[in-house]
Design a protein around this motif. Sequence first.
Motif, PDB file in Angstrom:
ATOM      1  N   PHE A  22       0.823  -1.209   0.000  1.00  0.00           N
ATOM      2  CA  PHE A  22       0.000   0.000   0.000  1.00  0.00           C
ATOM      3  C   PHE A  22       0.857   1.260   0.000  1.00  0.00           C
ATOM      4  O   PHE A  22       0.431   2.311  -0.501  1.00  0.00           O
ATOM      5  CB  PHE A  22      -0.983  -0.011   1.180  1.00  0.00           C
ATOM      6  CG  PHE A  22      -0.384   0.315   2.521  1.00  0.00           C
ATOM      7  CD1 PHE A  22      -0.358   1.619   2.987  1.00  0.00           C
ATOM      8  CD2 PHE A  22       0.142  -0.688   3.323  1.00  0.00           C
ATOM      9  CE1 PHE A  22       0.182   1.931   4.235  1.00  0.00           C
ATOM     10  CE2 PHE A  22       0.679  -0.397   4.566  1.00  0.00           C
ATOM     11  CZ  PHE A  22       0.706   0.912   5.021  1.00  0.00           C
ATOM     12  N   LEU A  23       2.095   1.161   0.531  1.00  0.00           N
ATOM     13  CA  LEU A  23       3.011   2.294   0.441  1.00  0.00           C
ATOM     14  C   LEU A  23       3.478   2.496  -0.998  1.00  0.00           C
ATOM     15  O   LEU A  23       3.765   3.622  -1.417  1.00  0.00           O
ATOM     16  CB  LEU A  23       4.212   2.067   1.362  1.00  0.00           C
ATOM     17  CG  LEU A  23       3.927   2.061   2.871  1.00  0.00           C
ATOM     18  CD1 LEU A  23       5.190   1.780   3.656  1.00  0.00           C
ATOM     19  CD2 LEU A  23       3.311   3.384   3.312  1.00  0.00           C
ATOM     20  N   GLY A  24       3.550   1.390  -1.751  1.00  0.00           N
ATOM     21  CA  GLY A  24       3.863   1.500  -3.170  1.00  0.00           C
ATOM     22  C   GLY A  24       2.782   2.251  -3.918  1.00  0.00           C
ATOM     23  O   GLY A  24       3.076   3.070  -4.804  1.00  0.00           O
ATOM     24  N   ILE A  25       1.516   2.001  -3.567  1.00  0.00           N
ATOM     25  CA  ILE A  25       0.401   2.720  -4.195  1.00  0.00           C
ATOM     26  C   ILE A  25       0.477   4.204  -3.869  1.00  0.00           C
ATOM     27  O   ILE A  25       0.277   5.065  -4.743  1.00  0.00           O
ATOM     28  CB  ILE A  25      -0.940   2.124  -3.727  1.00  0.00           C
ATOM     29  CG1 ILE A  25      -1.143   0.716  -4.291  1.00  0.00           C
ATOM     30  CG2 ILE A  25      -2.105   3.022  -4.125  1.00  0.00           C
ATOM     31  CD1 ILE A  25      -1.299   0.664  -5.790  1.00  0.00           C
ATOM     32  N   ILE A 121      -5.090  -3.639  -3.838  1.00  0.00           N
ATOM     33  CA  ILE A 121      -4.183  -3.560  -2.692  1.00  0.00           C
ATOM     34  C   ILE A 121      -4.777  -2.817  -1.505  1.00  0.00           C
ATOM     35  O   ILE A 121      -4.597  -3.206  -0.347  1.00  0.00           O
ATOM     36  CB  ILE A 121      -2.858  -2.888  -3.138  1.00  0.00           C
ATOM     37  CG1 ILE A 121      -2.117  -3.804  -4.119  1.00  0.00           C
ATOM     38  CG2 ILE A 121      -1.974  -2.562  -1.947  1.00  0.00           C
ATOM     39  CD1 ILE A 121      -0.873  -3.189  -4.736  1.00  0.00           C
ATOM     40  N   ILE A 122      -5.493  -1.727  -1.769  1.00  0.00           N
ATOM     41  CA  ILE A 122      -6.016  -0.896  -0.681  1.00  0.00           C
ATOM     42  C   ILE A 122      -7.221  -1.586  -0.047  1.00  0.00           C
ATOM     43  O   ILE A 122      -8.292  -1.671  -0.650  1.00  0.00           O
ATOM     44  CB  ILE A 122      -6.417   0.498  -1.210  1.00  0.00           C
ATOM     45  CG1 ILE A 122      -5.224   1.188  -1.855  1.00  0.00           C
ATOM     46  CG2 ILE A 122      -7.009   1.356  -0.107  1.00  0.00           C
ATOM     47  CD1 ILE A 122      -4.069   1.449  -0.930  1.00  0.00           C
ATOM     48  N   ASN A 123      -7.066  -2.099   1.173  1.00  0.00           N
ATOM     49  CA  ASN A 123      -8.169  -2.829   1.815  1.00  0.00           C
ATOM     50  C   ASN A 123      -8.365  -2.490   3.288  1.00  0.00           C
ATOM     51  O   ASN A 123      -9.046  -3.216   4.007  1.00  0.00           O
ATOM     52  CB  ASN A 123      -7.965  -4.343   1.657  1.00  0.00           C
ATOM     53  CG  ASN A 123      -6.613  -4.811   2.159  1.00  0.00           C
ATOM     54  OD1 ASN A 123      -6.152  -4.403   3.222  1.00  0.00           O
ATOM     55  ND2 ASN A 123      -5.971  -5.671   1.382  1.00  0.00           N
ATOM     56  N   LYS A 124      -7.757  -1.393   3.753  1.00  0.00           N
ATOM     57  CA  LYS A 124      -7.919  -0.967   5.137  1.00  0.00           C
ATOM     58  C   LYS A 124      -8.006   0.556   5.198  1.00  0.00           C
ATOM     59  O   LYS A 124      -7.584   1.251   4.274  1.00  0.00           O
ATOM     60  CB  LYS A 124      -6.742  -1.440   5.999  1.00  0.00           C
ATOM     61  CG  LYS A 124      -6.644  -2.941   6.172  1.00  0.00           C
ATOM     62  CD  LYS A 124      -5.459  -3.303   7.048  1.00  0.00           C
ATOM     63  CE  LYS A 124      -5.328  -4.811   7.218  1.00  0.00           C
ATOM     64  NZ  LYS A 124      -4.146  -5.164   8.047  1.00  0.00           N
ATOM     65  N   LYS A 125      -8.526   1.038   6.309  1.00  0.00           N
ATOM     66  CA  LYS A 125      -8.600   2.490   6.514  1.00  0.00           C
ATOM     67  C   LYS A 125      -7.208   3.113   6.479  1.00  0.00           C
ATOM     68  O   LYS A 125      -7.012   4.182   5.891  1.00  0.00           O
ATOM     69  CB  LYS A 125      -9.277   2.796   7.847  1.00  0.00           C
ATOM     70  CG  LYS A 125      -9.337   4.287   8.196  1.00  0.00           C
ATOM     71  CD  LYS A 125      -9.968   4.518   9.544  1.00  0.00           C
ATOM     72  CE  LYS A 125     -10.036   6.005   9.872  1.00  0.00           C
ATOM     73  NZ  LYS A 125      -8.690   6.615  10.037  1.00  0.00           N
ATOM     74  N   LEU A 126      -6.220   2.456   7.087  1.00  0.00           N
ATOM     75  CA  LEU A 126      -4.850   2.973   7.087  1.00  0.00           C
ATOM     76  C   LEU A 126      -4.336   3.139   5.664  1.00  0.00           C
ATOM     77  O   LEU A 126      -3.684   4.140   5.347  1.00  0.00           O
ATOM     78  CB  LEU A 126      -3.940   2.023   7.867  1.00  0.00           C
ATOM     79  CG  LEU A 126      -2.437   2.334   7.823  1.00  0.00           C
ATOM     80  CD1 LEU A 126      -2.147   3.680   8.471  1.00  0.00           C
ATOM     81  CD2 LEU A 126      -1.631   1.231   8.500  1.00  0.00           C
ATOM     82  N   HIS A 127      -4.640   2.181   4.806  1.00  0.00           N
ATOM     83  CA  HIS A 127      -4.194   2.256   3.411  1.00  0.00           C
ATOM     84  C   HIS A 127      -4.802   3.464   2.708  1.00  0.00           C
ATOM     85  O   HIS A 127      -4.117   4.192   1.976  1.00  0.00           O
ATOM     86  CB  HIS A 127      -4.587   0.984   2.663  1.00  0.00           C
ATOM     87  CG  HIS A 127      -4.017  -0.268   3.255  1.00  0.00           C
ATOM     88  ND1 HIS A 127      -4.356  -1.526   2.808  1.00  0.00           N
ATOM     89  CD2 HIS A 127      -3.111  -0.455   4.261  1.00  0.00           C
ATOM     90  CE1 HIS A 127      -3.689  -2.427   3.503  1.00  0.00           C
ATOM     91  NE2 HIS A 127      -2.944  -1.806   4.395  1.00  0.00           N
TER      92      HIS A 127
END
Length: 449
Positions: A22-25, A121-127
Amino acid sequence: MRDLLLVLFLFVAIYFCFKRPFLGIASWAWISLMAPANWAFGFSSSFRLNLTIVLVTVISYIVVQKRKTFAFNSISFWILLFGIWTLITSFTSLHSISTYATDYWQQFIKVLIFYFFISLIINKKLHIDTLIWAIVLAISSYAAMESVKFILSGGGHMVTGRAGAIRDRNDFAVAVNMCIPLIVYLIYATRHYYLKLGLWGLLLMNILAIVGTGSRGGFIGLTILALAFWWKSKRKLLWALLAIIILPTAYQSTPEHWRERQSTIETASTDDASFIGRLWAWKIAVMIARDHPITGAGFMGATDHLVWHSYAPFTPFFGPIETPEIPEGSAPKAAHNIYFQVLGDHGYVGLSIFLMILMSMLWVNRSSRLKAKKYQQLWCEKLSSAISLSLIGFCVTGANVSLAYFDLFYALAGIVSAISIYKLYQPEQPPAQNSVAAESTSHRPKLTY
């Protein structure tokens, strides 16, 4: 110095992007919108930053990501169909350079791949919060820097975009308008007092940056955003009184050239050469779609000299608005309107698909907001409301810019899809092993004394 910082960022980003996809995104979004390579002057200007981060993110997703879910919702369907259709129109392009449209499509498909990897990839609030921070830091931080120059110059500095897809000041104003609701969401989501205070300052500087662009479309978009926030506010009377007191003084404090430009909105169709050029482009886009209703002219086909001047003689009396003749030898004009842009590029079929993308995004986002309200997930409700305002700003101010293929729009589509696919509007479920342990404990016999 900039080159060294850019290289350092690249190595640090590669390390963390491989550990956390998710940091890559987030890095992908920041590089796409900020185009940091254009800030360098030395050896790092030739680095393929975006390609490197994309490859690392893809490898990280395959190797590191444990939760792999591929869900196909209505937004994904229409975006995939749009990608396929634009490929078809690229092969039937009217552009005099036969490979121009297909080369443009190769750039556009990267934006669509970005959308699909967000939904994977993005599947959480943090993401999601991390991605929104990356977007805001890419666009709003630069807008704040430009607004400082605008203040120090006494309104003489013209705020423009730096690089990438938002180099033009009108495009930049639309991007900043789309980011303002995201800043408001971050103000809500942030708990740190000084960080929250900094976001309030960033919000004010972004508003000033839109004024500094001198963009009439940007100012209209800002006005619509202000009305939307006022309508959702619980203190409508207080904000209305403050606006009545502050706005007249603030308007008179703006530079005279800015006030003169905004005052030409009503007479733009007859007195403004820039707007007349856009009317020419809109007419030519419609005429192309009339002659090629299925496929249009392909990417940027309407701006080809041969295509433009073949339709130019018929523009004065075409349509409901009469315009002057297009001078011979004049350069083709971009559509400066997302709807006419897609119509001229991909015909009525392409425009219909594009409108379905917009409608499905608004519908899915509204559904997520209502479900978040039902499950009392206030963060998701606030975020969905912010995205709705960003999309409305894009739809309205998009009538003034050629940003139908803008990275930020498809990034927002990815966030809306991720919320819907992974049901992030629901409360987080406890880990499965904890629930199993609790269940086994509940079946133990109770001892009574």
